[in-house]
Design a protein around this motif. Structure first.
Motif, PDB file in Angstrom:
ATOM      1  N   ASN A 280      19.770   0.149  14.416  1.00  0.00           N
ATOM      2  CA  ASN A 280      19.233   1.073  13.412  1.00  0.00           C
ATOM      3  C   ASN A 280      18.765   0.411  12.122  1.00  0.00           C
ATOM      4  N   VAL A 281      18.693  -0.916  12.084  1.00  0.00           N
ATOM      5  CA  VAL A 281      18.181  -1.613  10.899  1.00  0.00           C
ATOM      6  C   VAL A 281      17.015  -2.501  11.321  1.00  0.00           C
ATOM      7  N   LYS A 282      15.876  -2.319  10.659  1.00  0.00           N
ATOM      8  CA  LYS A 282      14.682  -3.101  10.998  1.00  0.00           C
ATOM      9  C   LYS A 282      14.007  -3.608   9.733  1.00  0.00           C
ATOM     10  N   ILE A 283      13.360  -4.760   9.843  1.00  0.00           N
ATOM     11  CA  ILE A 283      12.512  -5.269   8.769  1.00  0.00           C
ATOM     12  C   ILE A 283      11.070  -4.974   9.162  1.00  0.00           C
ATOM     13  N   VAL A 284      10.365  -4.255   8.296  1.00  0.00           N
ATOM     14  CA  VAL A 284       8.999  -3.850   8.623  1.00  0.00           C
ATOM     15  C   VAL A 284       8.076  -4.072   7.431  1.00  0.00           C
ATOM     16  N   SER A 285       6.792  -4.189   7.721  1.00  0.00           N
ATOM     17  CA  SER A 285       5.782  -4.220   6.668  1.00  0.00           C
ATOM     18  C   SER A 285       5.730  -2.855   5.990  1.00  0.00           C
ATOM     19  N   ILE A 286       5.331  -2.826   4.723  1.00  0.00           N
ATOM     20  CA  ILE A 286       5.201  -1.534   4.038  1.00  0.00           C
ATOM     21  C   ILE A 286       4.094  -0.687   4.668  1.00  0.00           C
ATOM     22  N   LYS A 287       3.250  -1.315   5.483  1.00  0.00           N
ATOM     23  CA  LYS A 287       2.180  -0.574   6.156  1.00  0.00           C
ATOM     24  C   LYS A 287       2.658   0.099   7.437  1.00  0.00           C
ATOM     25  N   SER A 288       3.894  -0.207   7.854  1.00  0.00           N
ATOM     26  CA  SER A 288       4.366   0.348   9.128  1.00  0.00           C
ATOM     27  C   SER A 288       5.806   0.856   9.035  1.00  0.00           C
ATOM     28  N   ILE A 289       6.121   1.524   7.931  1.00  0.00           N
ATOM     29  CA  ILE A 289       7.446   2.139   7.786  1.00  0.00           C
ATOM     30  C   ILE A 289       7.514   3.336   8.738  1.00  0.00           C
ATOM     31  N   PRO A 290       8.479   3.351   9.666  1.00  0.00           N
ATOM     32  CA  PRO A 290       8.538   4.455  10.636  1.00  0.00           C
ATOM     33  C   PRO A 290       8.854   5.787   9.965  1.00  0.00           C
ATOM     34  N   LYS A 291       8.337   6.856  10.549  1.00  0.00           N
ATOM     35  CA  LYS A 291       8.507   8.184   9.950  1.00  0.00           C
ATOM     36  C   LYS A 291       9.965   8.609   9.879  1.00  0.00           C
ATOM     37  N   GLU A 292      10.789   8.062  10.785  1.00  0.00           N
ATOM     38  CA  GLU A 292      12.206   8.422  10.774  1.00  0.00           C
ATOM     39  C   GLU A 292      13.045   7.417   9.968  1.00  0.00           C
ATOM     40  N   GLY A 293      12.400   6.412   9.376  1.00  0.00           N
ATOM     41  CA  GLY A 293      13.119   5.351   8.673  1.00  0.00           C
ATOM     42  C   GLY A 293      13.328   5.629   7.192  1.00  0.00           C
ATOM     43  N   ARG A 294      14.340   4.964   6.620  1.00  0.00           N
ATOM     44  CA  ARG A 294      14.622   5.051   5.187  1.00  0.00           C
ATOM     45  C   ARG A 294      14.606   3.648   4.600  1.00  0.00           C
ATOM     46  N   VAL A 295      13.847   3.440   3.540  1.00  0.00           N
ATOM     47  CA  VAL A 295      13.813   2.143   2.861  1.00  0.00           C
ATOM     48  C   VAL A 295      15.152   1.914   2.168  1.00  0.00           C
ATOM     49  N   MET A 296      15.806   0.764   2.485  1.00  0.00           N
ATOM     50  CA  MET A 296      17.147   0.493   1.962  1.00  0.00           C
ATOM     51  C   MET A 296      17.246  -0.825   1.192  1.00  0.00           C
TER      52      MET A 296
END
Length: 397
Positions: A280-296
């Motif tokens: 449940n923890v991923k590193i992503v580009s700001i261009k591909s933040i998943p709709k179900e994700g929360r920036v932490m």
């Protein structure tokens, strides 16, 4: 230039009874209460020692927590007084309750070079009400008032404002140092000036961000605020907690940056939490933040970019964590920025804006690696925002 009406070093203090307001509202753990940070206590000791050297009888007062105007065992100052005594190397007497007659008697019996700690100021409703009755009582205990509590300089309370109506009053050494450092930061910073701003809510910091952006060369945004900034710039931020009420205000601020020399630097990647997923923890580009994700937290590329900019700086101001640092999974951004700033050459001015950021730096044992770590979170932000500072006005600074 800082020019208070009265200064300690210009005053004949010999054998006076001195009431000193300190800010010992320290981080603590409950059951039993344990002091978790010495920073605020240590920061006022130079003023206390100066008063001792002048054979003063010292009456110390502080608030602790939010006891709502009545005695509360959870906010008794005993563990703080014990720690204060240890750090000072002198036994400090203490009182538990605001029985005016008993307090007055104890103060009258106080000898030269002895220290008495009053009960938690917020055990009395007159403190936060700034009542004349409580202000005049505090003043009746001493010949002179010294305010060394920068952390509450933005509060109009009996022990910060009211008491100055009845006694000769002046700032302590810590108060003077805090003001001088922050005043210089805004009047004559050595460029390049980099501001690193984190924390949760844009509303809490938009004024100081606007103020600093007039002076800074680079403004780097992390923490919960980053999601709101990204949203204002049109990015998908999924389920991230954003300060929706501040979006319009933030978009207006972003428009003003074009006319300033200040370059806004937002995260390029982030660490997100995706609830109910096994990984449940991923590193992503700001261009591909998943709709179900929360920036932490900020991501590793952002840490690298921020660190590179910091290495070019001559002045750095940092306030606010880069992520939810209390959770080890999201502490890397904050830890990395603290390490990056603390590792820079000593000729750089590195200032920490108090609050949780100061706690983080102390916990990492990096206090000595920064030029100045403020003891005031909200107070430092209000000062930099050029908001009203009632305690400073009362001292005629």
């Amino acid at each position: 230039m800082l020019n208070p009406k009265n200064r300690l070093i210009d005053f004949n203090l010999k054998n006076l009874k001195v009431l000193i307001r300190v800010d010992f509202n320290v981080p603590y753990s409950m059951g039993p209460t344990k002091v978790l940070s010495d920073l605020k206590i240590l920061s006022s000791i130079p003023t206390i020692n100066y008063l001792l050297d002048n054979d003063c009888s010292i009456i110390v007062c502080s608030h602790f927590g939010r006891p709502k105007g009545k005695y509360d065992t959870d906010f008794d100052l005993k563990p703080i007084v014990d720690r204060f005594s240890d750090l000072l190397g002198i036994s400090v007497k203490k009182l538990e309750h605001f029985d005016f007659e008993h307090v007055t008697q104890c103060v009258q019996e106080l000898k030269s070079r002895e220290i008495l700690m009053l009960p938690n100021l917020r055990f009395h409703p007159g403190e936060e009400e700034n009542s004349d009755e409580f202000s005049s009582f505090l003043a009746s205990l001493a010949d002179l008032f010294v305010n060394d509590a920068f952390g509450v300089a933005h509060r109009s309370h009996a022990s910060t404002v009211g008491v100055t109506n009845y006694l000769p009053s002046m700032p302590g050494f810590l108060m003077m140092q805090e003001i001088e450092v922050l005043q210089k930061l805004m009047s004559s910073p050595k460029n390049p000036f980099v501001a690193v701003m984190g924390g949760a809510k844009v509303a809490d910091k938009i004024q100081v961000i606007e103020s600093i952006s007039k002076k800074a060369d680079y403004l780097m945004i992390g923490g919960g605020m980053a999601a709101t900034f990204l949203k204002a710039k049109g990015y998908e931020v999924g389920q991230s907690i954003i300060d929706a009420d501040s979006l319009d205000l933030l978009q207006e601020f972003l428009k003003t940056l074009d006319a300033k020399k200040c370059e806004l630097i937002l995260p390029s990647d982030v660490k997100v939490e995706i609830p109910e997923k096994e990984q449940n923890v991923k590193i992503v580009s700001i261009k591909s933040i998943p709709k179900e994700g929360r920036v932490m937290d900020i991501g590793p590329k952002t840490v690298k970019n921020f660190s590179m900019r910091l290495r070019s700086a001559n002045t750095i101001f940092w306030n606010g964590p880069m992520g939810v640092y209390e959770d080890e999974r999201f502490s890397n951004g904050t830890i990395s920025i603290a390490e990056a700033i603390s590792s820079l050459r000593q000729s750089i001015s590195t200032i920490v804006g108090g609050g949780s950021t100061a706690d983080i730096v102390e916990k990492m044992q990096l206090l000595e690696e920064f030029s100045h770590v403020s003891t005031g979170g909200g107070a430092s932000l209000d000062f930099l925002s050029e908001r009203q500072m009632p305690a400073l006005e009362a001292l005629k600074i």
